[in-house]
Write a protein that holds these residues in place. Sequence first.
Motif, PDB file in Angstrom:
ATOM      1  N   GLY A 165      43.982  30.408  35.182  1.00  0.00           N
ATOM      2  CA  GLY A 165      42.865  31.287  35.517  1.00  0.00           C
ATOM      3  C   GLY A 165      41.988  30.707  36.610  1.00  0.00           C
ATOM      4  O   GLY A 165      42.474  30.087  37.551  1.00  0.00           O
ATOM      5  N   MET A 166      40.659  30.910  36.481  1.00  0.00           N
ATOM      6  CA  MET A 166      39.677  30.398  37.448  1.00  0.00           C
ATOM      7  C   MET A 166      40.088  30.783  38.875  1.00  0.00           C
ATOM      8  O   MET A 166      39.947  29.996  39.822  1.00  0.00           O
ATOM      9  N   GLN A 167      40.597  32.000  39.046  1.00  0.00           N
ATOM     10  CA  GLN A 167      41.165  32.394  40.334  1.00  0.00           C
ATOM     11  C   GLN A 167      40.116  32.443  41.430  1.00  0.00           C
ATOM     12  O   GLN A 167      40.391  32.101  42.586  1.00  0.00           O
ATOM     13  N   LYS A 170      39.581  28.929  42.576  1.00  0.00           N
ATOM     14  CA  LYS A 170      40.781  28.456  43.272  1.00  0.00           C
ATOM     15  C   LYS A 170      40.872  29.060  44.666  1.00  0.00           C
ATOM     16  O   LYS A 170      41.254  28.367  45.626  1.00  0.00           O
ATOM     17  N   PRO A 328      34.804  30.068  32.367  1.00  0.00           N
ATOM     18  CA  PRO A 328      35.891  30.976  32.727  1.00  0.00           C
ATOM     19  C   PRO A 328      35.584  32.420  32.361  1.00  0.00           C
ATOM     20  O   PRO A 328      35.013  32.704  31.307  1.00  0.00           O
ATOM     21  N   ALA A 332      40.458  34.225  33.306  1.00  0.00           N
ATOM     22  CA  ALA A 332      40.689  32.782  33.195  1.00  0.00           C
ATOM     23  C   ALA A 332      40.914  32.375  31.742  1.00  0.00           C
ATOM     24  O   ALA A 332      41.796  31.558  31.447  1.00  0.00           O
TER      25      ALA A 332
END
Length: 429
Positions: A165-167, A170, A328, A332
């Motif tokens: 996750g945590m797109q 990122k 998150p 995420a």
Amino acid sequence: MTNWRIRDFQPGDLDALLRLWDQHRATSTEPVYALGEVLASTRKDTAVVAVKGDDVVGVAVARAAHDQGWIVFLGTDVDHRRDGIGGALLQAIEQRMAPQGLQRLSILVPDEQTQVGALSKAGFADKRHLRFFEREIPVKQREILLLRELGGRVLPPDRWESIGGMQHEKDILERRLVLPLSDPQLAEHYGVVPPRAIVLFGPPGTGKTTFAKGIASRLGWPFVEVFPSRLAASSKGLAGELRETFEQVDGLDHVVVFIDEVEEIASHRGGEPPSPTQGVTNELLKIIPAFRERPGRLLICATNFIRALDQAFLRHGRFDYVIPIGLPDDAARRAIWQRYVPEAVADVVDVDALVSRTAGYSPADIEFAARKASQVALERAVAARDSDTDVPAGPNTDDFLAAIDATRTTVSAEVSREFDEDIVSIARV
């Protein structure tokens, strides 16, 4: 979660190698190297195997020639070619050959061969029409001992992809950091100066260290973590040890230096008498400009308490970006849960319920709850086995929900509110 492991080739693995050789010839093209050359390299060069249970399910053999390593055979059992074994074997070969002073690792693949996914995923590039795959080894022989002295290492190349996750975070790090640092010529063409130093800030347990390691993995650069608590124990003093550490780092061609809990050595200065850390804060403020002068390096500082940092520490010219890493979101948390729910029960566990119930939980909180649920299921399975009743396949939804309810969240509502305020007043992306 893998159910296989990598180890060095042993004489007893010969039959398995021959089996994999025959499989390779039956399902692909004739190998570039003859069987006799492969067998000779297993005895005098470098060879590793992947083992599942008692069975060898993959093998990689390599030899060194001058400053280059060559893969002479890479084979994976036909039933395990989508399990990531090929990439793990290549990584193990690289780790064993890098101390020999090799600068690149190469493999020749016949034009007709289609099974090259493991090579591409492991960072090899298709160089010629002959399908000449080559990957630069990021650490030279002269840097190996220096890295060991610093406690640094080269991280596996899959760390970035494994961040669940945590797109949003990122994407920011990919665009702002990885893109210009990995292709400095392209960045220069567009007038972009690659970043040299950043700060990651956010509540505890949100994955700042994970992101720092992921960035080093994504770039393929050595990762060196500086621990303020260890520096403080040196007879040279905290400031002296910090200065010497960065002088050693200067001997590396490429490096990601990570300082966690940087507020310990960069807190607000001033007051009478001066704070005990004022000298080391001054030293760090002098070190950063010198560190920024050379390309191929990145300083990442992380903090849970960005308000505690000295104002001069965060100014433009020292840090290119000040990036928030928060709790998150739904997507995420879903990715994190999917990582921890065992494959055997993935189709029956209600992940939507787990995602909904863990709003406000950090990645570390979710990991703790997941491990707690799995432990409860393990103990229940052992009890069922001992009583000769049906053994459950794994933790169920109720196990996970009970573990979630029993987990105290790391980040309070007040800390979360302050973080939102810091994003507005301090973040620089």
